[in-house]
Motif scaffolding. Structure first.
Motif, PDB file in Angstrom:
ATOM      1  N   PHE A 119       0.835  -1.205   0.000  1.00 26.46           N
ATOM      2  CA  PHE A 119       0.000   0.000   0.000  1.00 26.46           C
ATOM      3  C   PHE A 119       0.869   1.254   0.000  1.00 26.46           C
ATOM      4  CE2 PHE A 119      -2.231   3.428   2.184  1.00 26.46           C
ATOM      5  CZ  PHE A 119      -3.445   3.466   1.502  1.00 26.46           C
ATOM      6  N   ALA A 120       1.873   1.301   0.885  1.00 25.92           N
ATOM      7  CA  ALA A 120       2.761   2.474   0.978  1.00 25.92           C
ATOM      8  C   ALA A 120       3.553   2.670  -0.306  1.00 25.92           C
ATOM      9  CB  ALA A 120       3.711   2.325   2.158  1.00 25.92           C
ATOM     10  N   GLU A 121       3.921   1.567  -0.959  1.00 22.81           N
ATOM     11  CA  GLU A 121       4.699   1.646  -2.197  1.00 22.81           C
ATOM     12  C   GLU A 121       3.885   2.219  -3.349  1.00 22.81           C
ATOM     13  OE1 GLU A 121       6.245  -2.263  -3.106  1.00 22.81           O
ATOM     14  OE2 GLU A 121       6.853  -2.534  -1.011  1.00 22.81           O
ATOM     15  N   ASN A 122       2.588   1.921  -3.388  1.00 25.31           N
ATOM     16  CA  ASN A 122       1.788   2.199  -4.583  1.00 25.31           C
ATOM     17  C   ASN A 122       0.729   3.288  -4.432  1.00 25.31           C
ATOM     18  OD1 ASN A 122       3.068   0.112  -6.160  1.00 25.31           O
ATOM     19  ND2 ASN A 122       1.978  -1.363  -4.883  1.00 25.31           N
ATOM     20  N   ALA A 123       0.418   3.696  -3.194  1.00 27.06           N
ATOM     21  CA  ALA A 123      -0.635   4.700  -2.988  1.00 27.06           C
ATOM     22  C   ALA A 123      -0.132   6.100  -3.349  1.00 27.06           C
ATOM     23  CB  ALA A 123      -1.100   4.676  -1.541  1.00 27.06           C
ATOM     24  N   HIS A 124      -0.990   6.885  -3.968  1.00 26.92           N
ATOM     25  CA  HIS A 124      -0.732   8.312  -4.227  1.00 26.92           C
ATOM     26  C   HIS A 124      -1.636   9.097  -3.274  1.00 26.92           C
ATOM     27  CE1 HIS A 124       1.604   7.289  -7.774  1.00 26.92           C
ATOM     28  NE2 HIS A 124       0.630   6.456  -8.110  1.00 26.92           N
ATOM     29  N   ILE A 125      -1.023   9.887  -2.402  1.00 35.55           N
ATOM     30  CA  ILE A 125      -1.754  10.536  -1.312  1.00 35.55           C
ATOM     31  C   ILE A 125      -1.560  12.047  -1.348  1.00 35.55           C
ATOM     32  CG2 ILE A 125      -1.929  10.724   1.214  1.00 35.55           C
ATOM     33  CD1 ILE A 125      -0.896   7.779   1.323  1.00 35.55           C
ATOM     34  N   VAL A 126      -2.661  12.780  -1.326  1.00 34.19           N
ATOM     35  CA  VAL A 126      -2.638  14.237  -1.149  1.00 34.19           C
ATOM     36  C   VAL A 126      -3.402  14.507   0.141  1.00 34.19           C
ATOM     37  CG1 VAL A 126      -3.292  16.488  -2.083  1.00 34.19           C
ATOM     38  CG2 VAL A 126      -2.606  14.655  -3.651  1.00 34.19           C
ATOM     39  N   PHE A 127      -2.694  14.893   1.208  1.00 36.13           N
ATOM     40  CA  PHE A 127      -3.387  15.022   2.497  1.00 36.13           C
ATOM     41  C   PHE A 127      -3.425  16.461   2.987  1.00 36.13           C
ATOM     42  CE2 PHE A 127       1.010  14.610   3.934  1.00 36.13           C
ATOM     43  CZ  PHE A 127       1.077  15.336   5.114  1.00 36.13           C
ATOM     44  N   MET A 128      -4.530  16.780   3.690  1.00 34.96           N
ATOM     45  CA  MET A 128      -4.596  18.067   4.368  1.00 34.96           C
ATOM     46  C   MET A 128      -4.140  17.848   5.805  1.00 34.96           C
ATOM     47  SD  MET A 128      -6.071  20.306   6.599  1.00 34.96           S
ATOM     48  CE  MET A 128      -4.764  21.528   6.733  1.00 34.96           C
ATOM     49  N   GLY A 129      -3.074  18.522   6.155  1.00 33.48           N
ATOM     50  CA  GLY A 129      -2.565  18.414   7.508  1.00 33.48           C
ATOM     51  C   GLY A 129      -1.180  19.018   7.586  1.00 33.48           C
ATOM     52  N   GLY A 130      -0.746  19.289   8.805  1.00 34.24           N
ATOM     53  CA  GLY A 130       0.609  19.749   9.016  1.00 34.24           C
ATOM     54  C   GLY A 130       0.798  21.243   8.839  1.00 34.24           C
ATOM     55  N   ALA A 131       1.983  21.683   9.234  1.00 35.30           N
ATOM     56  CA  ALA A 131       2.380  23.078   9.120  1.00 35.30           C
ATOM     57  C   ALA A 131       3.904  23.082   9.119  1.00 35.30           C
ATOM     58  CB  ALA A 131       1.846  23.887  10.297  1.00 35.30           C
ATOM     59  N   LEU A 132       4.493  23.496   8.016  1.00 35.05           N
ATOM     60  CA  LEU A 132       5.951  23.470   7.913  1.00 35.05           C
ATOM     61  C   LEU A 132       6.575  24.827   8.185  1.00 35.05           C
ATOM     62  CD1 LEU A 132       8.297  21.477   7.136  1.00 35.05           C
ATOM     63  CD2 LEU A 132       8.189  22.494   4.851  1.00 35.05           C
ATOM     64  N   THR A 133       5.986  25.885   7.609  1.00 31.65           N
ATOM     65  CA  THR A 133       6.591  27.217   7.683  1.00 31.65           C
ATOM     66  C   THR A 133       5.796  28.192   8.550  1.00 31.65           C
ATOM     67  OG1 THR A 133       5.413  28.021   5.728  1.00 31.65           O
ATOM     68  CG2 THR A 133       7.528  26.933   5.356  1.00 31.65           C
ATOM     69  N   VAL A 134       4.685  27.720   9.120  1.00 29.65           N
ATOM     70  CA  VAL A 134       3.844  28.559   9.987  1.00 29.65           C
ATOM     71  C   VAL A 134       3.554  27.780  11.276  1.00 29.65           C
ATOM     72  CG1 VAL A 134       2.750  29.800   8.073  1.00 29.65           C
ATOM     73  CG2 VAL A 134       1.691  27.690   8.940  1.00 29.65           C
TER      74      VAL A 134
END
Length: 317
Positions: free
Chosen positions: A144-159
């Motif tokens: 699953f991890a090898e083949n899934a394409h994921i666009v997720f809403m979450g996180g904050a990198l620069t804010v």
């Protein structure tokens, strides 16, 4: 050919908007909704998904119930702030009748694994709540991890985060699960607070939906007005509500809406910074970057696309 998508939702007002955005996008074919927890209990989320799919004229889309709580916990309770922002029913106390359909007997995790095996590169998974369903799928089936394409809403990198100076709400629900997802997935795109708080909706837009006089338009206006009012209290400097979850769907349709930074991510699971999304220092010099983090967004183009797509659903087209 339309791109197949699965929405992994904790529905949630902005999740409801993401669902409408998906249904209003001819480029996307929604093959299922997997329910998670966060804004609401998983059962409430599934109930909202079924009710809204019926309201939006797509009762044919199946809904699957996912994991009820975080990997490191035995139970889940909705946070007070979540109930304040989304209402006790998750959809701004807007009244939507129960759907005729029931959730599928198959669980969300098995549906996710099966769908990736079946569709591969034709499928995008869009998680917009806790990442527990995704992490559980990764633990259950390494392919699953090898083949899934994921666009997720979450996180904050620069804010900063929105539940602590470091942590964003979806990641904060299950930092262990999010860490498994960002470390192990081959292809993930993070749509975090860095960009979602730049995409704001105001009462001007919701007036347009209310003026349509349709059940879908009235629901979208009522729920989103509740959301904007909560933002007026919690983040008055913004002047509207952030379109968190819909932007993730927007990027699944059109990746050029955002500028991304290639990076290898991790999620802090211990100490004061628990729930922080940040670059993994142990993979800093790895030439292969498994993640892309959105750091800029074409706000004007996204809002135009958002109003056009939601408008189709609000009009009942």
């Amino acid at each position: 050919m339309a791109k197949k998508v699965i929405l992994d939702l904790d529905t949630g007002i902005d999740d409801a908007l993401a669902l409408a955005y998906t249904l209003g996008s001819p480029e996307l074919e929604l093959i299922g909704v997997t329910a998670t927890y966060g804004n609401v209990l998983v059962e409430t989320g599934a109930r909202n998904d079924l009710a809204l799919l019926e309201l939006f004229g797509r009762a044919d889309v199946p809904v699957f119930i996912g994991e009820p709580h975080a990997l490191a916990k035995d139970s889940f309770e909705v946070l007070e702030i979540s109930a304040f922002i989304h209402g006790n029913n998750g959809i701004g106390e807007a009244v939507v009748p129960d759907a005729q359909a029931a959730p599928q007997e198959q669980g969300a995790v098995d549906f996710l694994i099966e769908s990736v095996k079946k569709y591969g590169d034709e499928l995008v998974i869009i998680p917009t709540g806790a990442m527990t369903n995704i992490a559980t799928a990764i633990k259950k089936d390494p392919t699953f991890a090898e083949n899934a394409h994921i666009v997720f809403m979450g996180g904050a990198l620069t804010v900063p985060g929105n539940v602590s100076p470091w942590a964003e709400a979806n990641i904060n629900q299950d930092p262990e699960g999010a860490d498994i997802m960002v470390r192990n997935s081959n292809d993930i795109t993070m749509i975090g607070l860095d960009v979602t708080l730049q995409t704001l909706l105001t009462y001007e837009e919701t007036k347009q939906w209310r003026a349509l006089g349709t059940p879908a338009g009235t629901f979208l206006a009522d729920a989103t007005d509740y959301y904007i009012k909560a933002y007026d209290t919690t983040a008055p400097h913004l002047g509207g509500c952030g379109l968190h979850d819909p932007l993730a769907v927007g990027v699944a349709v059109d990746p050029s809406l955002v500028t991304t930074l290639p990076i290898n991510l991790k999620v802090d699971t211990e100490g004061a910074t628990r729930g922080r999304t940040i670059g993994d220092e142990t993979r800093l010099n790895d030439p292969v970057k498994n993640a892309k983090v959105a750091v800029a967004v074409d706000v004007e183009r996204f809002l135009a696309e958002f109003m056009e797509r939601i408008g189709r659903v609000a009009r009942g087209l």
